[in-house]
Scaffold this active site. Structure first.
Site, PDB file in Angstrom:
ATOM      1  N   LYS A  86       0.847  -1.204   0.000  1.00  0.00           N
ATOM      2  CA  LYS A  86       0.000   0.000   0.000  1.00  0.00           C
ATOM      3  C   LYS A  86       0.877   1.247   0.000  1.00  0.00           C
ATOM      4  O   LYS A  86       1.878   1.304   0.722  1.00  0.00           O
ATOM      5  CB  LYS A  86      -0.909  -0.030   1.225  1.00  0.00           C
ATOM      6  CG  LYS A  86      -1.940   1.091   1.267  1.00  0.00           C
ATOM      7  CD  LYS A  86      -2.821   0.955   2.503  1.00  0.00           C
ATOM      8  CE  LYS A  86      -3.900   2.004   2.558  1.00  0.00           C
ATOM      9  NZ  LYS A  86      -4.730   1.895   3.769  1.00  0.00           N
ATOM     10  N   SER A 161      -9.591   1.633   2.806  1.00  0.00           N
ATOM     11  CA  SER A 161      -8.792   2.389   1.879  1.00  0.00           C
ATOM     12  C   SER A 161      -7.713   1.560   1.161  1.00  0.00           C
ATOM     13  O   SER A 161      -7.151   2.029   0.179  1.00  0.00           O
ATOM     14  CB  SER A 161      -8.108   3.543   2.616  1.00  0.00           C
ATOM     15  OG  SER A 161      -7.243   3.043   3.616  1.00  0.00           O
ATOM     16  N   SER A 185      -9.644  -0.457   7.061  1.00  0.00           N
ATOM     17  CA  SER A 185      -9.085  -0.362   5.707  1.00  0.00           C
ATOM     18  C   SER A 185      -8.401  -1.604   5.165  1.00  0.00           C
ATOM     19  O   SER A 185      -8.122  -1.675   3.973  1.00  0.00           O
ATOM     20  CB  SER A 185      -8.121   0.812   5.625  1.00  0.00           C
ATOM     21  OG  SER A 185      -8.871   1.984   5.474  1.00  0.00           O
TER      22      SER A 185
END
Ligand code: GLN
Length: 495
Positions: A86, A161, A185
């Site tokens: 990420k 996210s 997330s």
């Protein structure tokens, strides 16, 4: 075979790949060749990555790795295994943007602790994944660059996210990924994309090098297509780090061995079904989630537990998250960090204003402004302090629940993956969909999302939470369900 890609090879769990790579290190090239073919054929549709490492650079990295690890390969826990990371986690020499214009050209001079650990075990970073800007969102639509699509249905969001990480793993672009989880997330996109995701106990995984959103809740965690792969990755990233003052003073555990032992011994657990979190879910999610819980209850002892709070949970989470975000994001002023603008003949206020106007997107601006308001004189007690009090009450409620049960279960998300843009008009609705996941972050306990079924071609998942530092119990139940549902190593067919 699609586009000459053997999906059987691509869907292989990393524990099997590792065996192959260790007997013949040249196989790493072969596997990566397949991975890049998948990326070539699906990435234009999915857009999971912000920065993708070029194949030749990755191949050179593998050559060096093979040379440098002579004699050590057997002890390396991720030798040759590619991973997607990420874009909120700092990678030395690789652009790290947080999906924000503010950090569009930022190249970190150091690695996050989790990245150091992965590299030491022989893992290969193949790219940095798309996300909501500064991890603020639940759909990956607040990315300043482009939204990511759900591999199961391209008209829908992958969740967020960590949407890029989840989409990359579920479409076969990477076998494993790292995400971060402040209020769901990791688990939300894992649920929407049909993969496994775990948010560890607060303090178990180092946050050093994780660009902060809400520091009292942020945790990095693993994402994978089966439970054992999740356990392998967790074993590597967990454990004390002197560079993070909130890191717990404990070593990592061998979660793979622990899970195998538990699966062998099959202890009977007490499972608490959180009634309200099922009842407040969409009908389709509820029915499927109850069905799979029934499977667990054939072996374990199940009882219903009640959580007498509704929207307060979400309100407390957003108040605390926004307050901490407004303080954390103050560093992006264009002087030390962030976008650089010419500052001749301008006052500092004008420079800050320009940097933040251009650098932050709408959602981030909204949260920084609300966070500052929440903390301002006169409102602090009404919002922030009240939210902290509620956080303590919630913790006490769960301490009590965990006196009568070992784990609690709920759907991970109360809704199916929404269409892109579905919530633009009504953002409160998407905030409220975080109700099941934010609990674990507010009180610091571990939580796992386990894919269990499909409804109309869209994945459905359940969440299990347990006491602090009992990740192995979550992995044990995940493994049991995996056996029962057969939901493992599944890759979405991207059309
Ligand atoms: N959706 C939540 C938020 O927007 C959670 C985000 C996260 O865990 N990073 O704050």
């Amino acid at each position: 075979m699609v586009n000459n890609v053997s999906y059987k090879y691509i869907s292989m769990p990393i524990y099997k790949l590792l065996q192959e790579f260790k007997t013949d290190p040249m196989k790493v090239f072969d596997y990566l060749e397949h991975v890049y073919r998948v990326i070539e054929s699906v990435e234009t549709k999915i857009k999971a990555f912000i920065t993708l490492m070029p194949q030749d650079a990755v191949f050179r990295r593998v050559e060096t790795l093979i040379k440098e690890s002579k004699g050590k390969i057997d002890s390396m826990k991720l030798f040759g295994i590619p991973i997607a990371v990420k874009d909120v986690i700092s990678t030395k020499g690789i652009r790290t943007t947080c999906a924000s214009r503010m950090l569009e050209n930022y190249i970190p001079p150091y690695n996050a602790t989790v990245i150091e650990r992965l590299i030491n075990e022989g893992s290969i970073i193949i790219g940095k994944t798309n996300m909501d800007e500064f991890a603020m969102g639940s759909t990956t639509e607040t990315s300043a660059f482009y939204p990511t699509r759900n591999p199961w249905d391209l008209s829908r969001v992958p969740g967020g996210s960590s949407g890029g990480s989840a989409a990359a793993v579920s479409s076969g672009e990477a076998p494993i990924a790292l995400g971060s989880d402040t209020g769901g997330s990791i688990r939300n996109p894992a649920a929407f994309c049909g993969i496994y995701g775990l948010k560890p106990t607060y303090g178990l995984v180092s946050r050093y090098g994780l660009i902060a959103y809400a520091s009292s809740m942020d945790q990095i965690g693993p994402m994978a297509r089966n439970t054992i792969d999740l356990a392998i990755l967790l074993s590597i990233i967990a454990g004390h780090d002197p560079k993070d003052s909130t890191s717990l003073p404990i070593g990592s555990k061998n979660y793979v061995a622990l899970v195998k032992e538990l699966v062998y011994k099959e202890p009977k657990l007490r499972i608490g079904i959180i009634k309200e979190l099922f009842e407040n879910s969409d009908e389709n999610v509820k029915v499927k989630a109850y069905k799979v819980v029934d499977k667990l209850c054939t072996y374990h002892e199940c009882l219903t537990v009640s959580l007498p709070y509704g929207k307060q949970i979400v309100a407390a989470y957003y108040i605390i998250a926004m307050a901490e975000a407004s303080s954390n994001l103050a560093r992006f002023d264009g002087v030390r960090y962030g976008l650089k603008v010419p500052f001749e003949n301008k006052s500092w206020e004008e420079v800050y204003l320009e940097v933040r106007t251009k650098g932050f997107g709408y959602e981030v601006k909204k949260r920084v402004a609300l966070g500052a308001y929440i903390l301002s004189v006169g409102y602090r007690d009404m919002y922030y302090i009240r939210a902290l009090k509620f956080r303590r009450i919630l913790k006490e409620t769960f301490d009590k629940i965990f006196r009568s049960v070992d784990v609690v279960v709920s759907p991970t998300m109360p809704i199916l993956p929404p269409k892109l843009g579905e919530f633009f008009e009504d953002p409160i609705k998407i905030y409220l969909a975080d109700i099941n996941t934010v609990i674990a972050n507010l009180i610091g306990i571990p939580a796992i999302s386990i894919p269990v079924d499909f409804y109309n071609g869209l994945p459905i998942a359940i969440q299990i939470m347990s006491k602090q530092l009992t990740e192995e119990i979550l992995l044990y139940l995940s493994m049991q369900l995996e056996e029962k549902t057969g939901f493992r190593n599944i890759i979405a067919e991207v059309h």
